[in-house]
Design a protein around this motif. Structure first.
Motif, PDB file in Angstrom:
ATOM      1  N   MET A  18       3.876  18.162 -24.580  1.00  0.00           N
ATOM      2  CA  MET A  18       4.042  18.284 -25.970  1.00  0.00           C
ATOM      3  C   MET A  18       3.719  19.608 -26.328  1.00  0.00           C
ATOM      4  SD  MET A  18       1.636  16.331 -28.752  1.00  0.00           S
ATOM      5  CE  MET A  18       2.078  14.516 -28.384  1.00  0.00           C
ATOM      6  N   ASN A  19       4.544  19.948 -27.098  1.00  0.00           N
ATOM      7  CA  ASN A  19       4.598  21.793 -27.439  1.00  0.00           C
ATOM      8  C   ASN A  19       3.571  21.709 -28.777  1.00  0.00           C
ATOM      9  OD1 ASN A  19       6.324  20.875 -29.664  1.00  0.00           O
ATOM     10  ND2 ASN A  19       7.944  21.918 -28.996  1.00  0.00           N
ATOM     11  N   THR A  20       3.237  23.046 -29.014  1.00  0.00           N
ATOM     12  CA  THR A  20       2.400  23.187 -30.270  1.00  0.00           C
ATOM     13  C   THR A  20       2.909  22.634 -31.830  1.00  0.00           C
ATOM     14  OG1 THR A  20       1.249  24.982 -28.988  1.00  0.00           O
ATOM     15  CG2 THR A  20       0.781  24.834 -31.278  1.00  0.00           C
ATOM     16  N   GLY A  21       4.151  23.121 -31.849  1.00  0.00           N
ATOM     17  CA  GLY A  21       4.745  22.662 -33.253  1.00  0.00           C
ATOM     18  C   GLY A  21       4.649  21.216 -33.449  1.00  0.00           C
ATOM     19  N   LEU A  22       4.783  20.415 -32.338  1.00  0.00           N
ATOM     20  CA  LEU A  22       5.148  19.074 -32.487  1.00  0.00           C
ATOM     21  C   LEU A  22       3.400  18.465 -32.884  1.00  0.00           C
ATOM     22  CD1 LEU A  22       6.838  16.566 -32.705  1.00  0.00           C
ATOM     23  CD2 LEU A  22       6.426  16.256 -30.137  1.00  0.00           C
ATOM     24  N   LEU A  23       2.457  18.975 -32.148  1.00  0.00           N
ATOM     25  CA  LEU A  23       1.092  18.738 -32.396  1.00  0.00           C
ATOM     26  C   LEU A  23       0.676  19.152 -33.641  1.00  0.00           C
ATOM     27  CD1 LEU A  23      -1.609  17.585 -31.076  1.00  0.00           C
ATOM     28  CD2 LEU A  23      -1.858  19.903 -30.351  1.00  0.00           C
ATOM     29  N   VAL A  24       1.231  20.016 -34.264  1.00  0.00           N
ATOM     30  CA  VAL A  24       0.650  20.578 -35.562  1.00  0.00           C
ATOM     31  C   VAL A  24       1.391  19.662 -36.644  1.00  0.00           C
ATOM     32  CG1 VAL A  24       1.233  22.407 -37.482  1.00  0.00           C
ATOM     33  CG2 VAL A  24       0.311  22.944 -35.002  1.00  0.00           C
ATOM     34  N   GLN A  25       2.758  19.258 -36.406  1.00  0.00           N
ATOM     35  CA  GLN A  25       3.506  18.316 -37.228  1.00  0.00           C
ATOM     36  C   GLN A  25       2.652  16.919 -37.344  1.00  0.00           C
ATOM     37  OE1 GLN A  25       7.457  17.714 -36.068  1.00  0.00           O
ATOM     38  NE2 GLN A  25       7.829  16.202 -37.625  1.00  0.00           N
ATOM     39  N   TYR A  26       2.287  16.501 -36.049  1.00  0.00           N
ATOM     40  CA  TYR A  26       1.477  15.015 -36.200  1.00  0.00           C
ATOM     41  C   TYR A  26       0.113  15.247 -36.797  1.00  0.00           C
ATOM     42  CZ  TYR A  26       4.746  13.076 -32.747  1.00  0.00           C
ATOM     43  OH  TYR A  26       5.665  12.608 -32.053  1.00  0.00           O
ATOM     44  N   VAL A  27      -0.436  16.435 -36.733  1.00  0.00           N
ATOM     45  CA  VAL A  27      -1.901  16.604 -37.283  1.00  0.00           C
ATOM     46  C   VAL A  27      -1.680  16.546 -39.047  1.00  0.00           C
ATOM     47  CG1 VAL A  27      -3.841  18.190 -38.051  1.00  0.00           C
ATOM     48  CG2 VAL A  27      -3.087  17.645 -35.439  1.00  0.00           C
TER      49      VAL A  27
END
Length: 100
Positions: free
Chosen positions: A1-10
């Motif tokens: 999982m990349n950082t952009g996707l993690l930020v989007q989920y948060v």
């Protein structure tokens, strides 16, 4: 999982949580006021840090002032608002039979 996707989920999770809390506050105001009061009492104990006690003061729900202009509707003295048709805001529907 990349950082952009993690930020989007948060961000999506925070938006969903905020909207759920807002809806719960609107649908059950007495229950949430009781929860806020109990949390405020818990955090305002003398053994807690200063920032916790200031947070407790912010958690306290607003009290009714007893003034008729504040719109609290706790005493019922303001009375119900007249229906929209009586105020002249809207025109009631009028049904007519079809002409043949």
């Amino acid at each position: 999982m990349n950082t952009g996707l993690l930020v989007q989920y948060v961000v999506i999770g925070l938006v969903v949580l905020a909207s759920a809390l807002y809806a719960f506050r609107k649908l059950a105001p007495q229950l949430t006021n009781r929860w806020l009061v109990s949390a405020s009492i818990h955090f305002s104990q003398p053994g807690h840090a200063v920032w916790m006690r200031s947070f407790a003061r912010r958690l306290q729900p607003k009290q009714a002032t007893g003034n008729c202009s504040d719109g609290c509707s706790t005493c019922g003295a303001c009375g119900p608002k007249p229906p929209a048709a009586a105020r002249g805001d809207t025109v009631p529907l009028e049904f007519r039979p079809r002409q043949r």
